[in-house]
Motif scaffolding. Structure first.
Motif, mmCIF file in Angstrom:
data_model
loop_
_atom_site.group_PDB
_atom_site.id
_atom_site.type_symbol
_atom_site.label_atom_id
_atom_site.label_comp_id
_atom_site.label_asym_id
_atom_site.label_seq_id
_atom_site.Cartn_x
_atom_site.Cartn_y
_atom_site.Cartn_z
ATOM 1 N N PRO A 13 45.308 43.078 36.805
ATOM 2 C CA PRO A 13 44.137 42.645 36.660
ATOM 3 C C PRO A 13 43.008 43.633 36.458
ATOM 4 N N PHE A 14 42.406 43.797 35.236
ATOM 5 C CA PHE A 14 41.459 44.906 35.056
ATOM 6 C C PHE A 14 40.086 44.309 35.514
ATOM 7 N N ALA A 15 39.518 44.284 36.644
ATOM 8 C CA ALA A 15 38.501 43.969 37.319
ATOM 9 C C ALA A 15 37.275 44.690 37.304
ATOM 10 N N LEU A 16 36.377 44.386 38.195
ATOM 11 C CA LEU A 16 35.275 45.215 38.288
ATOM 12 C C LEU A 16 35.371 46.589 38.833
ATOM 13 N N GLU A 17 36.195 46.698 39.706
ATOM 14 C CA GLU A 17 36.559 47.851 40.433
ATOM 15 C C GLU A 17 36.970 49.067 39.554
ATOM 16 N N LYS A 18 37.467 48.581 38.258
ATOM 17 C CA LYS A 18 38.051 49.656 37.396
ATOM 18 C C LYS A 18 37.148 49.867 36.447
ATOM 19 N N LEU A 19 35.942 49.411 36.207
ATOM 20 C CA LEU A 19 35.112 49.874 35.321
ATOM 21 C C LEU A 19 34.178 50.750 35.594
ATOM 22 N N ASP A 67 46.179 36.857 37.351
ATOM 23 C CA ASP A 67 44.587 36.416 36.680
ATOM 24 C C ASP A 67 43.906 37.169 37.781
ATOM 25 N N GLY A 68 42.834 37.858 37.582
ATOM 26 C CA GLY A 68 41.762 38.451 38.240
ATOM 27 C C GLY A 68 41.215 37.263 39.184
ATOM 28 N N GLY A 69 40.714 36.206 38.751
ATOM 29 C CA GLY A 69 40.322 35.284 39.492
ATOM 30 C C GLY A 69 41.177 34.735 40.428
ATOM 31 N N VAL A 70 42.237 34.378 40.206
ATOM 32 C CA VAL A 70 43.486 33.981 41.271
ATOM 33 C C VAL A 70 43.703 34.830 42.214
ATOM 34 N N PHE A 71 43.531 36.451 41.920
ATOM 35 C CA PHE A 71 43.982 37.547 42.750
ATOM 36 C C PHE A 71 42.526 37.563 43.783
ATOM 37 N N GLU A 72 41.733 37.078 43.373
ATOM 38 C CA GLU A 72 40.268 37.122 43.988
ATOM 39 C C GLU A 72 39.387 38.290 43.858
ATOM 40 N N LEU A 73 39.755 38.710 42.708
ATOM 41 C CA LEU A 73 39.235 40.046 42.280
ATOM 42 C C LEU A 73 37.926 39.742 41.533
ATOM 43 N N GLY A 74 37.645 38.312 41.330
ATOM 44 C CA GLY A 74 36.588 37.931 40.263
ATOM 45 C C GLY A 74 37.043 38.030 39.073
ATOM 46 N N ALA A 75 36.188 37.817 38.009
ATOM 47 C CA ALA A 75 36.559 38.066 36.367
ATOM 48 C C ALA A 75 37.206 39.067 36.108
ATOM 49 N N GLU A 76 38.014 39.201 35.035
ATOM 50 C CA GLU A 76 38.586 40.303 34.674
ATOM 51 C C GLU A 76 38.569 40.693 33.270
ATOM 52 N N ILE A 77 38.469 41.956 32.740
ATOM 53 C CA ILE A 77 38.544 42.390 31.504
ATOM 54 C C ILE A 77 39.858 41.874 30.649
ATOM 55 N N GLY A 78 40.790 41.890 31.394
ATOM 56 C CA GLY A 78 42.149 41.492 30.892
ATOM 57 C C GLY A 78 43.275 42.065 31.903
ATOM 58 N N ILE A 80 37.975 44.775 21.690
ATOM 59 C CA ILE A 80 38.382 44.130 20.824
ATOM 60 C C ILE A 80 39.234 43.184 21.125
ATOM 61 N N TYR A 81 38.974 41.683 20.818
ATOM 62 C CA TYR A 81 39.574 40.623 21.298
ATOM 63 C C TYR A 81 39.815 39.754 20.116
ATOM 64 N N GLU A 82 40.462 38.484 20.465
ATOM 65 C CA GLU A 82 40.631 37.352 19.409
ATOM 66 C C GLU A 82 39.872 36.126 19.854
ATOM 67 N N SER A 83 40.485 35.073 19.488
ATOM 68 C CA SER A 83 39.966 33.819 19.785
ATOM 69 C C SER A 83 39.502 33.274 21.194
ATOM 70 N N ARG A 84 38.894 33.903 21.988
ATOM 71 C CA ARG A 84 38.761 33.631 23.312
ATOM 72 C C ARG A 84 37.240 33.804 23.677
ATOM 73 N N PRO A 85 36.437 32.959 23.546
ATOM 74 C CA PRO A 85 35.012 33.050 23.608
ATOM 75 C C PRO A 85 34.581 33.390 25.146
ATOM 76 N N ASN A 86 35.655 32.878 26.074
ATOM 77 C CA ASN A 86 35.272 33.074 27.439
ATOM 78 C C ASN A 86 35.349 34.613 27.742
ATOM 79 N N VAL A 87 35.853 35.315 27.101
ATOM 80 C CA VAL A 87 36.125 36.938 27.044
ATOM 81 C C VAL A 87 34.862 37.496 26.927
ATOM 82 N N THR A 88 33.905 36.950 26.168
ATOM 83 C CA THR A 88 32.299 37.378 25.893
ATOM 84 C C THR A 88 31.613 37.399 27.051
ATOM 85 N N VAL A 89 31.859 36.302 27.829
ATOM 86 C CA VAL A 89 30.856 36.259 29.071
ATOM 87 C C VAL A 89 31.683 37.174 30.230
ATOM 88 N N ASP A 90 32.928 36.855 30.322
ATOM 89 C CA ASP A 90 33.330 37.626 31.366
ATOM 90 C C ASP A 90 33.219 39.167 31.376
#
Length: 416
Positions: A395-401, A373-384, A117-127
């Motif tokens: 950063p809630f990144a790939l490894e935690k899913l 930020d997940g990208g800045v931490f070199e973890l890739g994109a993040e959930i948040g 559940i998120y607000e007005s950030r369409p980039n989150v949809t892709v990430d």
């Protein structure tokens, strides 16, 4: 009665397709998605403009909502970057043979159906969709009404990439934005394994109160920077300006400047030109208010209790003057959302104490909080950015899913 049960049920039933897909297949979906995003740039921008047209031109949230050619290209590149990360699902975390002869393995497996559940950030949809696909999860998305047109087009493109590779489009589902469906979503324990709220504190608190589905909190950031007595102001001033004005509408931006009383005057004299260029409004405690008035800073108001612990998400911040590190630590402890906190100091022992004592997902010494930020931490994109302590923090990144499954292989063993 209107319901979203059919959408949630389809997501659950088809989630096995993505959990069983090979790493190569999941990567091919993502590479196709990246190409489709770039190929549909004009279509995405037109849909995004419909959303922008419905938002006030002076609303600072427009920056979060905006999708332009550069941002779409960056999204596509981010999706490609995810394909270079190790697939967390299927990894053998532990393996041993027990005394009874059983082979015991602990294996990482997808969470299942991940609700966002998120607000007005369409980039989150892709990430989020890309991260869920790569880790073998289905994603159910409930974006804000502000971004409905943008999200709808993006999900169509994501579903096209899935279908082109023989995988059900129901792996990524966009829910309608009507508020009446939120309660049904939050109680859908039969279909959804975890819900992750990403957005304002009000959104996160509602999900925390009402969700029957397990939740992982991300989003709200009340971030402080403490400028210590020993601070090098040539570092402190640009760090604070950057943390406040570079992107004020994001969760890692600065909300409160905490100043040691002995450097408060010199710091404020040095920082006001940089803040005034962006029309930053300052909510100041009594001492800093007097100093700023003497400096003729035009956008200053006396702070109330509510201005501390407030996530501004705008060109505004509060200022608190303290007597020493202990008072600074107490202030941060009382008002932090446990997202990102920083100290500017040339005293190593003082800085190390700050880094050890402050309870936050990310703590900084002589650097801007904007790096969380997940990208800045070199973890890739993040959930948040997770601000809680269980399962994921920071950063809630790939490894935690993923979660864990115990697998045992025997040869007829029994236990009586």
């Amino acid at each position: 009665m209107n319901t979203i049960e059919h959408l949630l049920k389809a997501s659950r039933e088809n989630s096995k397709e993505i959990s069983m897909a090979s790493p190569e297949m999941k990567n091919q979906v993502l590479l196709d998605l990246a190409n489709l995003l770039e190929a549909n740039t004009t279509k995405i921008i037109l849909a995004n403009q419909k959303d922008l047209d419905q938002m006030d031109a002076h609303n600072p949230m427009r920056d979060r909502l905006l999708l332009n050619e550069g941002r779409i290209k960056a999204l596509a590149e981010s999706v490609r970057d995810i394909t270079n990360l190790a697939d967390p699902s299927g990894a053998v975390l532990m393996e041993k043979t027990l005394k009874n002869g059983l082979l015991l393995k602990k294996i990482a497996v997808p969470l299942g159906v991940v609700g966002i559940i998120y607000e007005s950030r369409p980039n989150v949809t892709v990430d989020v969709s890309a991260l869920c696909i790569r880790s073998g999860n289905a994603a159910v998305l409930r974006g804000g009404s502000d971004a409905w047109h943008s999200n709808s087009v993006l999900v169509e493109i994501i579903q096209e990439a899935l279908v082109n590779n023989g995988i059900s489009k129901d792996i990524v589902t966009l829910l309608p934005t009507a508020r009446e469906y939120v309660s049904e979503f939050l109680s859908a324990t039969k279909y959804v394994d975890v819900i992750i709220p990403r957005g304002s504190d009000a959104l996160i608190q509602r999900v925390r109160r009402e969700s029957l589905v397990p939740t992982i909190e991300t989003g709200a950031g009340v971030c402080h920077t403490y400028v210590a007595e020993t601070a090098d102001l040539s570092k402190a001033i640009p760090v604070v300006i950057n943390a406040k004005v570079s992107r004020p509408s994001v969760c890692n931006s600065l909300d409160t400047i905490v100043l040691h009383k002995n450097i408060a005057k010199d710091f404020l004299e040095g920082v006001i030109d940089g803040l005034s260029k962006y029309n930053v409004k300052i909510f100041a405690d009594d001492l800093s208010f007097a100093l700023l008035k003497n400096l003729d800073y035009p956008l200053v108001a006396k702070a109330t209790e509510e201005d501390f612990g407030r996530e501004f998400l705008d060109f505004a911040c509060s200022v608190k003057v303290v007597n020493d590190l202990s008072e600074a630590l107490n202030h941060i402890s009382n008002f932090s959302s446990r997202h990102s906190e920083a100290i500017i100091s040339e005293d190593e022992s003082e800085a190390n104490l700050f880094l050890q004592v402050v309870d936050a997902a990310a703590v900084y010494w002589n650097a801007s909080t904007r790096f969380t930020d997940g990208g800045v931490f070199e973890l890739g994109a993040e959930i948040g950015i997770s601000t809680q302590k269980l399962h994921a923090r920071g950063p809630f990144a790939l490894e935690k899913l993923v979660t864990e499954k115990w697998v045992l292989v025997g040869d007829g063993q029994t236990r009586w």
